[in-house]
Design a protein around this motif. Structure first.
Motif, PDB file in Angstrom:
ATOM      1  N   LYS A 190       0.850  -1.191   0.000  1.00 20.85           N
ATOM      2  CA  LYS A 190       0.000   0.000   0.000  1.00 20.85           C
ATOM      3  C   LYS A 190       0.887   1.243   0.000  1.00 20.85           C
ATOM      4  O   LYS A 190       1.859   1.339   0.756  1.00 20.85           O
ATOM      5  N   GLY A 191       0.508   2.187  -0.841  1.00 24.30           N
ATOM      6  CA  GLY A 191       1.330   3.376  -1.011  1.00 24.30           C
ATOM      7  C   GLY A 191       0.768   4.600  -0.304  1.00 24.30           C
ATOM      8  O   GLY A 191       0.763   4.663   0.922  1.00 24.30           O
ATOM      9  N   TYR A 192       0.261   5.523  -1.068  1.00 25.78           N
ATOM     10  CA  TYR A 192      -0.224   6.779  -0.489  1.00 25.78           C
ATOM     11  C   TYR A 192      -1.470   7.221  -1.245  1.00 25.78           C
ATOM     12  O   TYR A 192      -1.808   6.687  -2.311  1.00 25.78           O
TER      13      TYR A 192
ATOM     14  N   GLU B  30      -5.881   5.642  -4.426  1.00 24.98           N
ATOM     15  CA  GLU B  30      -4.806   4.983  -3.682  1.00 24.98           C
ATOM     16  C   GLU B  30      -3.772   4.510  -4.693  1.00 24.98           C
ATOM     17  O   GLU B  30      -4.067   3.695  -5.569  1.00 24.98           O
TER      18      GLU B  30
ATOM     19  N   ASP C  79      -0.646   2.446  -5.267  1.00 22.78           N
ATOM     20  CA  ASP C  79       0.048   1.336  -4.611  1.00 22.78           C
ATOM     21  C   ASP C  79       1.188   0.809  -5.476  1.00 22.78           C
ATOM     22  O   ASP C  79       1.297   1.127  -6.668  1.00 22.78           O
TER      23      ASP C  79
ATOM     24  N   VAL D 249       7.887   4.533   3.938  1.00 19.01           N
ATOM     25  CA  VAL D 249       7.268   4.726   5.264  1.00 19.01           C
ATOM     26  C   VAL D 249       8.049   5.712   6.118  1.00 19.01           C
ATOM     27  O   VAL D 249       7.762   5.869   7.309  1.00 19.01           O
TER      28      VAL D 249
ATOM     29  N   SER E 249       7.162  11.353   3.824  1.00 18.07           N
ATOM     30  CA  SER E 249       5.827  11.875   4.125  1.00 18.07           C
ATOM     31  C   SER E 249       5.816  13.399   4.146  1.00 18.07           C
ATOM     32  O   SER E 249       4.903  14.043   3.605  1.00 18.07           O
TER      33      SER E 249
ATOM     34  N   THR F 232       0.630  10.269   2.873  1.00 16.02           N
ATOM     35  CA  THR F 232       0.669   8.917   3.410  1.00 16.02           C
ATOM     36  C   THR F 232      -0.472   8.773   4.415  1.00 16.02           C
ATOM     37  O   THR F 232      -1.044   9.767   4.874  1.00 16.02           O
TER      38      THR F 232
ATOM     39  N   THR G 279      -0.028   2.957   4.692  1.00 15.42           N
ATOM     40  CA  THR G 279       1.186   3.113   3.873  1.00 15.42           C
ATOM     41  C   THR G 279       2.265   2.127   4.317  1.00 15.42           C
ATOM     42  O   THR G 279       2.592   2.038   5.495  1.00 15.42           O
TER      43      THR G 279
END
Length: 636
Positions: free
Chosen positions: A480-482, A588, A590, A611, A616, A625, A629
């Motif tokens: 999972k990204g942002y 989202e 990803d 992360v 961020s 994020t 994330t």
């Protein structure tokens, strides 16, 4: 003009033997050492001076007589009288007698009478005296005159390629101008469709990439390029340009007008004015190549397609330049790799462009006419005519295009400013192909990328997992990204208040297969439902719905240029371009990662960065994020 077919194609091995026998005698010219990098020395270079030219100190300390220090110990230091101080560059005359010392700086000349220098750390000055705590031996911390380079010594050999080290040596012996080989290579680009970079690009025209790429290749070989500009598809103008280049240069290269089509006449000019040695080589890409001689000047017609031209240059022109200059390539031209995916050949000897990522080679071919193939390829592999298929994992030898560093990570999918930031923060080289989410999933499935950047929703608003399930992808991880704010992008003077304003405006849409386009379709579906019509009916009222731009930035450029009134994309891209933005939704973005590369150090660094607090905080406006994330989803 009557169409002429190719002669019988020259076999590749015969073409190589042909060019290996072509050798031109270069001239000699003197150039300033500041402009000599990459050039080839025409003569041996002998030093006219000693380096250093005098006995000099290599430490800060005190010049003295070694015998005066032999009794020195930590408990019982020897005391010497300090009589003077010599800074670096000092030309004064000094003398050290028994029981004396002179303070001296690094690089300063050694005074008469002295035969050693003690480091300042081994002393203590008290008034006009210095306490010596350790003995030194004769010549300690002294560099003798001529100990680096002696007068009359050969410091550089003929045929040496000049780099930073050689420039430093030349400067150290006082040489400002150096004799180098002058192999002048003329470049003529042909074609009515060509425009010089920097000028206005009209409809149906393309920028002349070949002249500049070939010129750079020539310089890498150590020769000197001379560009003769763009010549239209006019026989008389081509003849005039070719005659001028042949009179002025040692070798002449043309780009374009080499095939057997009606508009391609360069091969015929070479044949009429000189001797054609080969017309067409049994190789792909680059079949339409002409090798000839006009008035003793090798004249080579390269294909017009950028990748073909570069491939043929490396295979058949560079050897002529290296042979003529009597040098080897300045960088490692061949590297060993394994195929990251299988590739099928066309039954003819082929120079197949590949990208090399961490020792794995991936196809980079988008047809020989695609200039982006050059940017996405690091080199070529040679596929023999009898080879129909190369399996993934097979060892291959890659002939590199240049001395550029290969990328650390392969990334295919949607374009995003967050990916640019990942590259900046990690310091890794990420080769990014902005082709949309569908292309990212396909590249992951085919094993041709490390990471896919995706933002594909389903009807329930779930992102990306449903595509992995539908495609039956195995051995992948969804990271999972942002989140990204998406909306309508337009010029400030355009009145836009929501999706329902799209009918009546000129839309620049994203390309089919992109997640952003899929999200817009979902929004249009909701609007159509409110209006009681089908989405197909609604999209017919939107001019430009069927357009397709590959990146958020290109959407913004279309709007800024007035080619469209509105687009759908990222707030971050709109603000970067100075355009207005109306928020509609969030998506989202990803990452889909092949499991086999998860342990690669480059991938680990990227995922840690994803992360990180720095990533961020540095995300541009509209990207953020959130709690998920970095979360890894292993099963679907």
């Amino acid at each position: 003009m009557e169409r002429k077919e190719f002669r019988e194609l020259t076999p590749v091995d015969e073409a190589r033997r042909l060019v290996n026998h072509i050798k031109v005698a270069p001239g000699t010219e003197y150039v300033c050492i500041g402009n000599a990098t990459g050039r080839i020395l025409a003569e041996d270079v002998l030093s006219g001076v000693d380096v250093p030219g005098f006995n000099r100190s290599v430490k800060d300390g005190y010049a003295l007589r070694a015998r005066d220090t032999y009794r020195a110990t930590e408990p019982e230091p020897v005391t010497l009288r300090v009589t003077a101080s010599i800074p670096a560059g000092c030309a004064g005359k000094f003398f050290v007698g028994d029981g004396e010392a002179i303070e001296i700086s690094t690089g300063a000349p050694i005074p008469e009478g002295s035969d050693a220098v003690i480091m300042v750390e081994q002393t203590k000055q008290v008034g006009d005296d210095v306490l010596i705590y350790q003995p030194v031996h004769i010549a300690e911390n002294i560099m003798r005159a001529g100990s680096d380079i002696m007068k009359g010594e050969r410091v550089l050999r003929r045929n040496t390629r000049i780099g930073s080290r050689e420039v430093g040596v030349l400067a150290s012996i006082g040489i400002m101008e150096v004799p180098v080989k002058r192999l002048l290579v003329g470049i003529i680009s042909t074609g009515d469709e060509l425009v010089e970079p920097g000028k206005e690009l009209l409809s149906g025209k393309i920028f002349d990439a070949n002249s500049y790429a070939i010129a750079s290749n020539i310089e890498e070989c150590g020769a000197v390029p001379r560009m003769y500009g763009i010549v239209p598809d006019d026989e008389k103008q081509m003849e005039e340009a070719l005659e001028r280049a042949i009179n002025e240069c040692d070798i002449v290269l043309t780009s374009g007008s080499t095939s057997a089509g009606i508009g391609d006449i360069m091969y015929r000019i070479i044949e009429e004015k000189g001797e054609t040695l080969a017309h067409g080589i049994s190789i792909k890409p680059g079949k339409p190549v002409v090798i000839g001689m006009i008035n003793g000047v090798p004249t080579i017609g390269l294909p017009g397609n950028p990748t073909s031209a570069l491939s043929i240059f490396n295979e058949f022109v560079a050897p002529i330049l290296y042979n003529s200059l009597e040098v080897a390539p300045s960088f490692k031209t061949k590297v060993q790799a394994v195929m990251g995916t299988g590739i099928r050949s066309g039954g003819r000897e082929e120079l197949f462009p590949v990208g090399v990522v961490r020792g794995r080679a991936y196809p980079a071919d988008k047809t020989s006419g695609a200039i982006t193939t050059l940017a996405d390829a690091d080199g070529i592999i040679e596929i023999r005519a009898h080879t129909e298929y190369i399996e993934a994992g097979s060892p291959v030898e890659v002939t590199m295009f240049g001395n550029a560093r290969s990328p650390d990570i392969m990334f295919v999918g949607g374009q995003c400013l967050g990916v640019d930031l990942l590259e900046d923060v990690t310091g890794k080289i990420i080769r990014t192909l902005n082709m949309g989410s569908s292309a990212g999933f396909t590249a992951i499935a085919g094993g041709t990328t490390d990471i896919a950047g995706v933002n594909m929703p389903d009807a329930e608003g779930e992102y990306n997992s449903h595509v992995i399930r539908k495609m039956g992808l195995t051995d992948v991880v969804l990271v999972k990204g942002y989140k990204r704010e998406l909306g309508l992008i337009f010029r400030p003077e355009t009145k836009v208040g929501g999706i329902d304003d799209l009918p009546g405006l000129r839309l620049i849409n994203r390309n089919r297969g992109s997640g952003t386009r899929a999200i817009l379709d979902m929004e249009l579906g909701r609007l159509a439902e409110q209006k009681g019509i089908s989405r197909a009916e609604l999209t017919k009222t939107i001019e430009g719905y069927n357009s397709g731009s590959k990146t958020h930035r290109s959407v913004c450029e279309s709007i800024k240029d007035g080619r469209a009134d509105v687009g759908f994309g990222l707030r971050a891209a709109a603000e970067e371009a100075g355009l207005a933005f109306f928020p509609v939704t969030e998506d989202e973005f990803d990452l889909v990662v092949r499991r086999e590369v998860l342990d690669a150090p480059e991938i680990e660094v990227l995922l840690r960065t994803l992360v990180s607090e720095e990533f961020s905080e540095r995300l541009p406006a509209g990207l953020r994020t959130y709690g998920r994330t970095g979360e890894m989803i292993l099963s679907f």
